[in-house]
Enzyme design. Structure first.
Site, PDB file in Angstrom:
ATOM      1  N   LYS A 153      -2.230  -1.514  -3.877  1.00  0.00           N
ATOM      2  CA  LYS A 153      -3.011  -0.201  -3.734  1.00  0.00           C
ATOM      3  C   LYS A 153      -2.097   1.001  -3.669  1.00  0.00           C
ATOM      4  O   LYS A 153      -1.351   1.082  -3.210  1.00  0.00           O
ATOM      5  CB  LYS A 153      -3.962  -0.079  -2.511  1.00  0.00           C
ATOM      6  CG  LYS A 153      -4.538   0.796  -2.092  1.00  0.00           C
ATOM      7  CD  LYS A 153      -5.437   0.569  -1.026  1.00  0.00           C
ATOM      8  CE  LYS A 153      -6.163   2.153  -0.594  1.00  0.00           C
ATOM      9  NZ  LYS A 153      -6.356   2.321   0.765  1.00  0.00           N
ATOM     10  N   LYS A 193       1.092  -1.061   0.011  1.00  0.00           N
ATOM     11  CA  LYS A 193       0.006  -0.008  -0.002  1.00  0.00           C
ATOM     12  C   LYS A 193       0.858   1.255  -0.008  1.00  0.00           C
ATOM     13  O   LYS A 193       1.792   1.365   0.760  1.00  0.00           O
ATOM     14  CB  LYS A 193      -0.793   0.057   1.205  1.00  0.00           C
ATOM     15  CG  LYS A 193      -1.634   1.285   1.456  1.00  0.00           C
ATOM     16  CD  LYS A 193      -2.874   1.129   2.456  1.00  0.00           C
ATOM     17  CE  LYS A 193      -3.468   2.486   2.726  1.00  0.00           C
ATOM     18  NZ  LYS A 193      -4.360   2.327   3.817  1.00  0.00           N
TER      19      LYS A 193
HETATM   20  C1  PBG Z   1      -7.087   2.965   5.318  1.00  0.00           C
HETATM   21  C2  PBG Z   1      -7.718   2.927   3.769  1.00  0.00           C
HETATM   22  C3  PBG Z   1      -7.815   4.098   2.990  1.00  0.00           C
HETATM   23  C4  PBG Z   1      -8.248   3.692   1.927  1.00  0.00           C
HETATM   24  C5  PBG Z   1      -8.798   2.445   2.167  1.00  0.00           C
HETATM   25  N1  PBG Z   1      -8.350   1.924   3.545  1.00  0.00           N
HETATM   26  C6  PBG Z   1      -7.023   5.427   3.213  1.00  0.00           C
HETATM   27  C7  PBG Z   1      -5.538   5.704   3.584  1.00  0.00           C
HETATM   28  O1  PBG Z   1      -4.722   4.678   3.581  1.00  0.00           O
HETATM   29  O2  PBG Z   1      -5.390   6.773   3.764  1.00  0.00           O
HETATM   30  C8  PBG Z   1      -8.271   4.436   0.609  1.00  0.00           C
HETATM   31  C9  PBG Z   1      -9.269   3.862  -0.353  1.00  0.00           C
HETATM   32  C10 PBG Z   1      -9.580   4.779  -1.243  1.00  0.00           C
HETATM   33  O3  PBG Z   1      -8.853   5.670  -1.771  1.00  0.00           O
HETATM   34  O4  PBG Z   1     -10.452   4.706  -2.120  1.00  0.00           O
HETATM   35  N2  PBG Z   1      -8.227   2.650   6.401  1.00  0.00           N
END
Ligand code: PBG
Length: 324
Positions: free
Chosen positions: A252, A199
């Site tokens: 991601k 991520k």
């Molecule tokens: C964290 C989380 C995030 C997203 C999914 N889970 C945000 C982050 O890490 O700031 C982002 C998903 C998206 O942008 O659609 N709980």
């Protein structure tokens, strides 16, 4: 005019002549069954309010979400990932581990009415803490090992509420192992873990952070989310999560990280998921609103590219429109 015809040995165009032959040689296809649809739930009654930065995506309350679940099931979409926004946020994200937490309550409601809906939950603290970071703060830093205890309790509590699969997204070292242990000890050995393994610290999460009000109140997430410049580091993260017991590996964001999806596919035998995140969705919506692109065609091409890169599973806000 006389047709010019040379003796070319290779003519790839033969297989593009009409739709029938094109469909016959098509290599990649996005199936409805590849998709997971995200849903946002917050406290309230009869709530369905559109998220400003994500047209077509809504905040639901634990009661109104049931109508949406019913609609999704009718469309044949029977998998969703739930994100909760609690009434009260605090320093340690207390809602995360409460059996009356927003996700826990919603999961119980959904499962009692629609047990056939496969429920996945985001396991992370940023939606629940008042500082917006993904863990417990000690000395101005997100403290890895203290946070692990919370994530473990959150995952177990979700499973107890009826969640079918947990998806830890906090990028804490060792989180998969600790969550696996917690689930096994609580007799949820059959509950799979989909790890947000690679991520990235990405600006594409902007609209999501508006939606769940989780923009960090100080600093950023670069101490735990990955540097967008790195790809070999993603392979390391994936190796570790496989060793710790992840069942599905997620990359991601998706669109700007197709190379990562492809590289991970080469080294990993687990199903690969890609998260087509909020910024990727909202960019398309915004350009379409201006009349600059054909939304449905661009959407389908994007989902296809994620699949072609190697993703077996795509989490996308487009899922509902795609299957409609
Ligand atoms: C964290 C989380 C995030 C997203 C999914 N889970 C945000 C982050 O890490 O700031 C982002 C998903 C998206 O942008 O659609 N709980």
């Amino acid at each position: 005019m006389k047709k010019q015809q040379s003796n070319l040995p290779f003519r790839p165009r033969r297989l593009r002549k009409n739709d029938s032959i094109r469909r016959l040689v098509r290599e990649t296809q996005v199936r409805n069954d590849d998709l997971i649809y995200p849903l946002f739930v917050r406290d309230g009654k009869n709530l369905k309010s559109e998220i400003l930065s994500m047209p077509g995506v809504y905040h639901f309350s634990p009661d109104s979400i049931l109508h949406e679940i019913e609609a999704l099931l009718k469309l044949g979409l029977d998998r969703t990932i739930l994100f909760g926004i609690p009434n009260k946020k605090d320093e340690i994200g207390s809602d995360v581990i409460s059996e009356n937490g927003i996700v826990q309550r919603t999961a119980k409601e959904i499962k009692s009415r629609f047990p056939e809906m496969y429920l996945i939950s985001d396991v992370c603290m940023c939606e629940y803490t008042n500082h917006g970071h993904c863990g417990i703060i000690i000395d101005n830093e997100v403290h890895n090992d203290t946070t692990l205890t919370y994530l473990q309790k959150q995952a177990v509590s979700h499973a107890q509420a009826g969640i079918d699969m947990v998806a830890p997204s906090g990028m804490m070292d060792g989180m998969i192992e600790v969550i696996r242990e917690g689930l096994d000890d609580a007799e949820f050995a059959g509950t799979p873990i989909m790890s947000y393994a690679a991520k990235y610290s990405s600006a594409f999460y902007g609209p999501f952070r508006d939606a769940v009000e989780s923009t960090p109140q100080f600093g950023d997430r670069k101490q735990y989310q990955m540097d967008p410049a790195n790809s070999r580091e993603a392979l390391k993260e994936v190796d570790l999560d496989m060793a710790e017991g992840a069942d599905i590996i997620m990359i991601k964001p998706a669109m700007a990280y197709l190379d990562i999806i492809s590289q991970v596919k080469d080294i990993c035998a687990l199903p690969i998921a890609a998260y087509n995140v909020s910024g990727e969705y909202s960019m398309v919506k915004a350009a379409a609103e201006k009349g600059w692109i054909d939304e449905a065609k661009v959407r389908d091409e994007l989902l296809l590219s994620i699949k072609r890169a190697g993703a077996d599973i795509i989490i996308s806000y487009f899922a509902k429109e795609f299957v409609s």
